[in-house]
Motif scaffolding. Structure first.
Motif, short mmCIF file in Angstrom:
data_model
loop_
_atom_site.label_atom_id
_atom_site.label_comp_id
_atom_site.label_asym_id
_atom_site.label_seq_id
_atom_site.Cartn_x
_atom_site.Cartn_y
_atom_site.Cartn_z
N GLY A 468 27.39 17.62 -48.40
CA GLY A 468 26.50 18.77 -48.40
C GLY A 468 27.20 20.09 -48.25
N LYS A 469 28.56 20.10 -48.33
CA LYS A 469 29.31 21.34 -48.18
C LYS A 469 29.38 22.06 -49.51
N SER A 470 29.45 23.35 -49.49
CA SER A 470 29.71 24.14 -50.69
C SER A 470 30.85 25.07 -50.37
N ASN A 471 31.41 25.72 -51.39
CA ASN A 471 32.53 26.60 -51.16
C ASN A 471 32.16 27.78 -50.27
N ALA A 472 30.88 28.11 -50.22
CA ALA A 472 30.43 29.24 -49.42
C ALA A 472 30.21 28.87 -47.96
N ASP A 473 30.21 27.57 -47.65
CA ASP A 473 30.00 27.14 -46.28
C ASP A 473 31.12 27.66 -45.39
N ASN A 474 30.81 27.85 -44.14
CA ASN A 474 31.80 28.30 -43.18
C ASN A 474 32.61 27.10 -42.71
N VAL A 475 33.54 26.67 -43.53
CA VAL A 475 34.34 25.50 -43.20
C VAL A 475 35.77 25.91 -42.89
N LYS A 476 36.48 25.02 -42.20
CA LYS A 476 37.87 25.24 -41.87
C LYS A 476 38.73 24.33 -42.76
N ILE A 477 39.85 24.88 -43.22
CA ILE A 477 40.78 24.11 -44.03
C ILE A 477 42.07 23.94 -43.24
N TYR A 478 42.45 22.70 -43.02
CA TYR A 478 43.69 22.37 -42.32
C TYR A 478 44.67 21.71 -43.28
N GLU A 479 45.95 21.83 -42.94
CA GLU A 479 47.00 21.19 -43.73
C GLU A 479 47.78 20.23 -42.84
N LEU A 480 47.95 18.99 -43.33
CA LEU A 480 48.74 18.00 -42.62
C LEU A 480 49.87 17.55 -43.54
N THR A 481 51.11 17.63 -43.06
CA THR A 481 52.25 17.13 -43.83
C THR A 481 52.87 15.94 -43.11
N PHE A 482 53.40 15.02 -43.90
CA PHE A 482 53.89 13.76 -43.34
C PHE A 482 55.22 13.39 -43.99
N GLU A 483 56.19 13.07 -43.17
CA GLU A 483 57.44 12.46 -43.62
C GLU A 483 57.74 11.29 -42.70
N GLY A 484 58.27 10.22 -43.26
CA GLY A 484 58.54 9.05 -42.45
C GLY A 484 59.67 8.23 -43.02
N GLN A 485 59.72 6.97 -42.64
CA GLN A 485 60.72 6.06 -43.20
C GLN A 485 60.26 5.57 -44.56
N GLU A 486 61.21 5.04 -45.33
CA GLU A 486 60.89 4.53 -46.65
C GLU A 486 59.79 3.48 -46.55
N ASN A 487 58.80 3.60 -47.42
CA ASN A 487 57.65 2.69 -47.51
C ASN A 487 56.61 2.90 -46.41
N ASP A 488 56.80 3.87 -45.52
CA ASP A 488 55.76 4.19 -44.54
C ASP A 488 54.52 4.72 -45.25
N ARG A 489 53.37 4.48 -44.67
CA ARG A 489 52.13 5.08 -45.13
C ARG A 489 51.40 5.66 -43.93
N LEU A 490 50.60 6.69 -44.20
CA LEU A 490 49.89 7.39 -43.13
C LEU A 490 48.39 7.27 -43.31
N ASN A 491 47.69 7.06 -42.22
CA ASN A 491 46.25 7.26 -42.18
C ASN A 491 45.98 8.08 -40.91
N PHE A 492 44.92 8.85 -40.92
CA PHE A 492 44.61 9.66 -39.75
C PHE A 492 43.10 9.74 -39.60
N GLU A 493 42.68 10.03 -38.38
CA GLU A 493 41.26 10.19 -38.07
C GLU A 493 41.11 11.41 -37.17
N LEU A 494 40.10 12.21 -37.44
CA LEU A 494 39.80 13.34 -36.56
C LEU A 494 38.98 12.84 -35.38
N GLY A 495 38.47 13.79 -34.57
CA GLY A 495 37.72 13.42 -33.38
C GLY A 495 36.63 12.39 -33.65
N GLU A 496 36.25 11.69 -32.65
CA GLU A 496 35.28 10.60 -32.75
C GLU A 496 34.04 11.02 -33.52
N GLY A 497 33.78 10.35 -34.63
CA GLY A 497 32.57 10.59 -35.41
C GLY A 497 32.56 11.88 -36.21
#
Length: 798
Positions: A468-497
Motif C-alpha cells: 500500500g506504499k506509494s512514492n509520495a508516502d513518508n517512508v524511510k530508505i535504508y541501505e545495507l551492504t554485505f561482504e563475507g566469506q566465499e559462498n556466504d549468503r545473507l538474510n536479515f529481519e527488521l524489528g518484530e513484525g
C-alpha cells in the motif's frame, strides 16, 4: 535493420562472440593448451527512428592453441552447442533443423583466431582459410574494424601487473582512456576491473585471469558504441558473461531479465529467527537411496530429496562427476557439464530437495541423447551447516555496523534526495546473483526465494510498489551492504513484525551508465561474489537488525555415489526396490470354499465367490427349486477379468442367463459341492536375497513342470499368474505386480507382455518375503447355506 542483425549474429556465431574476456600478465601459452567456456551474450542493435533488434547468444566452445610463433598465436575455436534468439525467433544446434543451414556449416567447422604475440591484439579470424576481416570489409567497408571490436578474444591485450591496487589507463578494444585496476590477487588468480571511453564508445567490465597463463577464467563485459555502416547510424550495446568450465562443472551464468527490473519486493511479516538448527543426521540428509532424473529439451535435471524439517538448516549439497547411461546401462558418450546445486524446501510436501542441471554441450542434435538417458551416476557431497545469527543494534543516527566471523555489514539511512525510490537505474532485484550456486539451507523464506515467486506472477510489469506504499508516502530508505566469506549468503529481519520492502543492488557500486540488469550480472567476475547491497523501504525506524549469515563447512562430512533414475528407469531397475503396492485394497480375500458365504442376498442376488482353480471342481444347487417366467433358476460359473477380488463365481440366474436378481422366494437352501479343495501353500521358489522383487517367469512355470503340468502355453495374462501364485510381504499382505508402462492399470486381463521386464522377469511391487501357490487337495467340500429372499422393495417405508 534485420539484415544487419543477421549479418552481425552470423559473425559472432562463427566465433562464439563473448566466449572470452581479455588477457593479463603475459599470454604465452603452450601449443596444445585449451580451455572450455560457457558464454551468454545479450546484444541490442538500434537505429534512430527505426527501433531496435534484440539478440541473445548462449554458446559453448573449446579454445585450443595450435601455433605459438614469434609474431602470432593461433587459437582454434571448436564450437559446441549454440542457441541464439533474434527478436522472436530461436535457433538451436541441439535440435534437428533448429539452426540455419548456412550458419551450421560454418559453425561446425570452427574458426581460427590469430593474435599478435607481442601486443596481444587480435589480428584476424579465419574460417576454412578465409579471412573474416576481408569478407566483412567487402560488405561493410572500413567500418569492419569497429565491428570486430565486439568479437572477444581469449586474452586481454593490455599489460597488467599482478599487484593489488595497480592501475593503468590505455586504449582497449577500440575504446580510449580505459582504466584498468587490480582489485584482488591470490596465488593463482588476478581480479581486475576496467572502464572508460565516452558516451558514443564506452565499456565497463570485470575479469578474473589465471596469473600463470593469462587465460581468462571469468569475465563480464558491457560495451556501448555507435557505428556508421553503409551510411547508417547503428548503435550496438552488448553484455557478455563468460564462465570457464572446469572438470565438467559449470559456474552459474545469469540471464538478464529487463521486464522484472527495478521492483520493490514486499517482505512478509513473520516472527524473527531465534536459533540455527543444523542438520546432523546422515540418514535424513541421504534419506533417498536413489534420486530422480527428469528429461528436458536439451538437458537433464537431477533431484535428491532430504527427509528434513523445513526449519532445519541443511548446509550445502554439491553434485559432481556425472555419468549418463541409457536404458541398457550403456554409457552415453556425449560432452556434458553439470551446473551448480541448489537446495530448497519442498513447495507443497514436507522435506527438502537438492537439484542440479546436466547440460549436453556437444555440437549437433542432442534431443535423441536426452531421450535415451535413463540413469545418471554422480557423487553427492554434503557440507554441514555453519550458519549463525546475530542481532545488531541501530544507533541514534540510524546507523549500524557489524564486523566479525569474516563478515562486514553496514546499515544506514539514505538521503531520499539521493535515491530514486522506485529503484530506477540500478534497482533490479538481485535474484540471479543471490541464486548463483547457493543453497536455501535454512528452509525459511529468504528474500531471493520470495523474489523468484514474484517473478513468475508479475511478468511484463513495470516498477512495482507494495504494501500500500506509494512514492509520495513518508517512508524511510535504508541501505545495507554485505561482504563475507566465499559462498556466504545473507538474510536479515527488521524489528518484530515490522513490514518493509527491499531491492537488491550490485555491490560495489558499478558505473552509473550501466542498467540494473547489466550491473547485477557483474558478480560473476567480482572479487567478492557474495557481496551485495540492499535498499530497505519502511515507514518505521527499525530498532535493530536480526542478521542471519548462511554458511557451510569448507570440507564435506560425507560423499556418496547416488544413482538418479527416470520414472521409467526406476520401473526397469532390477536393483531398486519398487514402490509398495498391494493387490487388494483391504485384507486378503478368502479363497477356500470351506470359508465362503453367499454374497448379494440383500439385493436379491446369490453369488458364491471362488478362485479360478476351485470353480472348475464345484457345483451349487437351490432347494427347493424355483423358476422365473418358465426358466429354472440354476447356478452358473461367471468370470470377471477386471477383478482380483472375485475373478470367478457361481451365480444364481435363470437358465437362459437373462435374469440374476430375485425377490419374494422366501426361505431356501443353497448347497455347494466340490470334489476338491484349493489351498495356498508355501512354494519351493527361492527368492534372491539381494533383489527378492525380481522373479523370472521361467521359474514359476518350472514349478508346474515339476508337478507334471505344462502351463507355459496357458500363461497369457496377469490373471493366469496371480490365480496360481501370490507374493507376500512381511505383514502377510499380497503384493501386486509392476507394469512396464505406469499408465497401465493392472487387472486379471492385463497381457503378460505388460508386466514382463528384461530377461523375462516380473517385478513384484514391494519386497516379498515368501511365495505361495495354489494346490488342489482331494478333500471334498459339501456345505449348505440357509438364505431368505427378500420381497421386492416398493420404495415406501410402510
Amino acid at each position: 535493420m534485420r539484415s544487419l542483425s543477421y549479418l552481425f549474429i552470423f559473425s559472432i556465431t562463427i566465433f562464439l562472440v563473448g566466449c572470452f574476456g581479455d588477457n593479463t600478465i603475459e599470454f604465452n601459452p603452450e601449443v596444445g593448451e585449451s580451455r572450455h567456456y560457457h558464454t551468454i551474450q545479450e546484444v541490442e542493435i538500434s537505429t534512430p527512428g527505426r527501433g531496435s533488434e534484440n539478440m541473445r547468444l548462449d554458446s559453448y566452445a573449446t579454445f585450443e592453441i595450435t601455433e605459438n610463433k614469434a609474431d602470432s598465436i593461433n587459437v582454434h575455436i571448436s564450437p559446441g552447442k549454440v542457441e541464439t534468439d533474434i527478436g522472436s525467433r530461436t535457433f538451436s544446434t541441439s535440435v534437428e533443423g533448429g539452426f540455419p543451414a548456412e550458419l551450421l556449416g560454418e559453425q561446425g567447422a570452427g574458426a581460427d583466431m590469430v593474435i599478435n604475440s607481442q601486443s596481444g591484439e587480435m589480428i584476424d579470424v579465419k574460417t576454412a582459410g578465409n579471412s573474416l576481416r576481408d569478407s566483412l570489409t567487402n560488405v561493410l567497408g572500413n567500418s569492419v574494424g569497429k565491428l570486430l571490436n565486439h568479437v572477444s578474444q581469449p586474452n586481454i591485450a593490455v599489460p597488467i601487473s599482478p599487484n593489488k591496487g595497480w592501475t593503468n589507463t590505455t586504449e582497449f578494444r577500440g575504446v580510449s582512456n580505459v582504466e584498468f585496476k587490480v582489485t584482488k590477487v591470490s596465488d593463482s588468480k588476478v581480479w581486475i576491473e576496467f572502464q572508460g571511453g565516452k558516451e558514443r564508445n564506452r565499456l565497463a567490465g570485470l575479469a578474473v585471469i589465471d596469473k600463470a597463463s593469462g587465460w581468462v577464467e571469468h569475465q563480464v563485459l558491457t560495451s556501448s558504441s555507435q557505428h556508421t555502416i553503409s551510411g547508417k547510424e547503428i548503435g550496438i550495446r552488448s553484455t557478455e558473461v563468460l564462465a570457464r568450465v572446469v572438470d565438467g562443472k559449470e559456474a552459474y551464468v545469469p540471464t538478464m531479465r529487463t521486464k522484472w527490473a527495478n521492483r520493490w519486493l514486499d517482505i512478509v511479516e513473520s516472527a524473527q529467527t531465534q536459533k540455527v538448527e543444523a542438520a546432523s543426521d546422515l540418514a535424513k540428509v541421504f534419506s533417498d537411496p536413489d534420486g530422480q532424473l527428469i528429461q528436458k529439451k536439451d538437458e537433464l535435471s537431477l533431484e535428491l530429496n532430504h527427509a528434513l524439517s523445513k526449519n532445519v538448516f541443511l548446509g550445502n549439497v554439491e553434485f559432481s562427476e556425472p555419468l549418463v547411461f541409457d536404458k541398457n546401462d550403456e554409457l552415453i558418450n556425449q560432452p556434458i557439464h553439470i551446473g551448480p546445486t541448489f537446495s530448497h524446501n519442498q513447495y507443497r510436501e514436507e522435506g527438502k530437495v537438492s537439484t542440479a542441471q546436466i547440460h549436453f554441450t556437444g555440437a549437433g542434435g542432442l534431443t535423441e541423447s536426452i531421450k535415451q538417458a535413463a540413469s545418471v551416476r554422480a557423487k553427492i557431497a554434503w557440507y554441514p551447516d555453519e550458519s549463525f545469527i546475530t542481532n545488531v543494534s541501530i544507533d541514534q543516527n540510524q546507523k549500524a555496523h557489524y564486523e566479525d566471523n569474516g563478515v562486514i555489514i553496514n546499515f544506514s539511512l539514505v538521503d531520499s534526495g539521493a535515491v530514486d525510490h522506485t529503484g530506477s537505474e540500478n534497482g533490479k532485484q538481485n535474484s540471479d546473483r543471490e541464486n548463483s550456486g547457493r543453497q536455501d539451507n535454512s528452509g525459511q523464506d529468504t528474500h531471493n526465494n520470495e523474489y523468484q515467486e514474484n517473478e513468475s506472477k508479475q511478468t511484463n510489469k513495470g516498477p512495482q510498489t507494495t504494501s500500500g506504499k506509494s512514492n509520495a508516502d513518508n517512508v524511510k530508505i535504508y541501505e545495507l551492504t554485505f561482504e563475507g566469506q566465499e559462498n556466504d549468503r545473507l538474510n536479515f529481519e527488521l524489528g518484530e513484525g515490522q513490514a518493509y520492502d527491499v531491492q537488491y543492488h550490485a555491490y560495489p557500486n558499478p558505473p552509473q551508465w550501466l542498467t540494473a540488469e547489466e550491473s547485477n550480472t557483474r558478480y560473476q567476475a567480482s572479487a567478492h561474489t557474495e557481496a551485495h547491497k540492499v535498499l530497505i523501504r519502511t515507514k518505521e525506524q527499525p530498532s535493530s537488525l536480526n542478521i542471519i549469515v548462511y554458511r557451510a563447512a569448507k570440507e564435506p562430512a560425507e560423499v556418496r555415489d547416488i544413482v538418479f533414475l527416470t520414472e521409467e528407469a526406476k520401473r526397469f531397475s532390477s536393483t531398486r526396490k519398487p514402490e509398495t503396492n498391494y493387490l487388494y485394497e483391504s485384507d486378503t480375500p478368502h479363497v477356500g470354499a470351506e470359508n465362503l458365504k453367499p454374497k448379494g442376498i440383500e439385493k436379491g442376488q446369490v453369488e458364491l465367490v471362488l478362485g479360478n482353480a476351485q470353480i472348475d471342481v464345484c457345483t451349487a444347487t437351490l432347494s427347493p427349486k424355483a423358476e422365473e417366467a418358465g426358466n429354472a433358476l440354476v447356478f452358473k460359473p461367471v468370470f470377471n477379468n477386471k477383478s482380483f477380488i472375485k475373478p470367478a463365481s457361481l451365480l444364481l440366474q435363470t437358465e437362459d442367463g437373462i435374469r440374476q436378481y430375485f425377490y419374494g422366494l422366501g426361505a431356501r437352501e443353497v448347497t455347494l459341492s466340490c470334489s476338491q479343495t484349493q489351498q495356498w501353500v508355501d512354494s519351493n521358489l527361492k527368492l534372491d536375497a539381494e533383489t527378492p522383487w525380481v522373479v523370472a517367469i521361467e521359474d514359476l512355470t518350472a514349478i508346474n513342470r515339476e508337478k507334471g503340468e505344462n502351463k507355459n502355453e496357458d500363461t497369457h495374462t496377469v490373471g493366469d499368474i496371480l490365480s496360481r501364485y501370490r507374493f507376500l510381504d512381511a505383514e502377510g499382505r499380497v503384493l501386486s505386480l509392476v507394469t512396464i508402462n505406469q499408465d497401465v492399470t493392472l487387472s486379471p486381463s492385463t497381457e503378460i507382455e505388460d508386466v514382463l521386464f528384461p530377461h523375462n522377469t516380473l517385478r513384484i511391487a514391494g519386497e516379498p518375503v515368501g511365495v505361495q501357490e495354489i494346490r488342489m487337495s482331494d478333500t471334498p467340500i459339501n456345505k449348505t447355506f440357509n438364505i431368505t429372499f427378500l420381497n421386492l422393495p416398493t420404495g415406501s417405508d410402510e
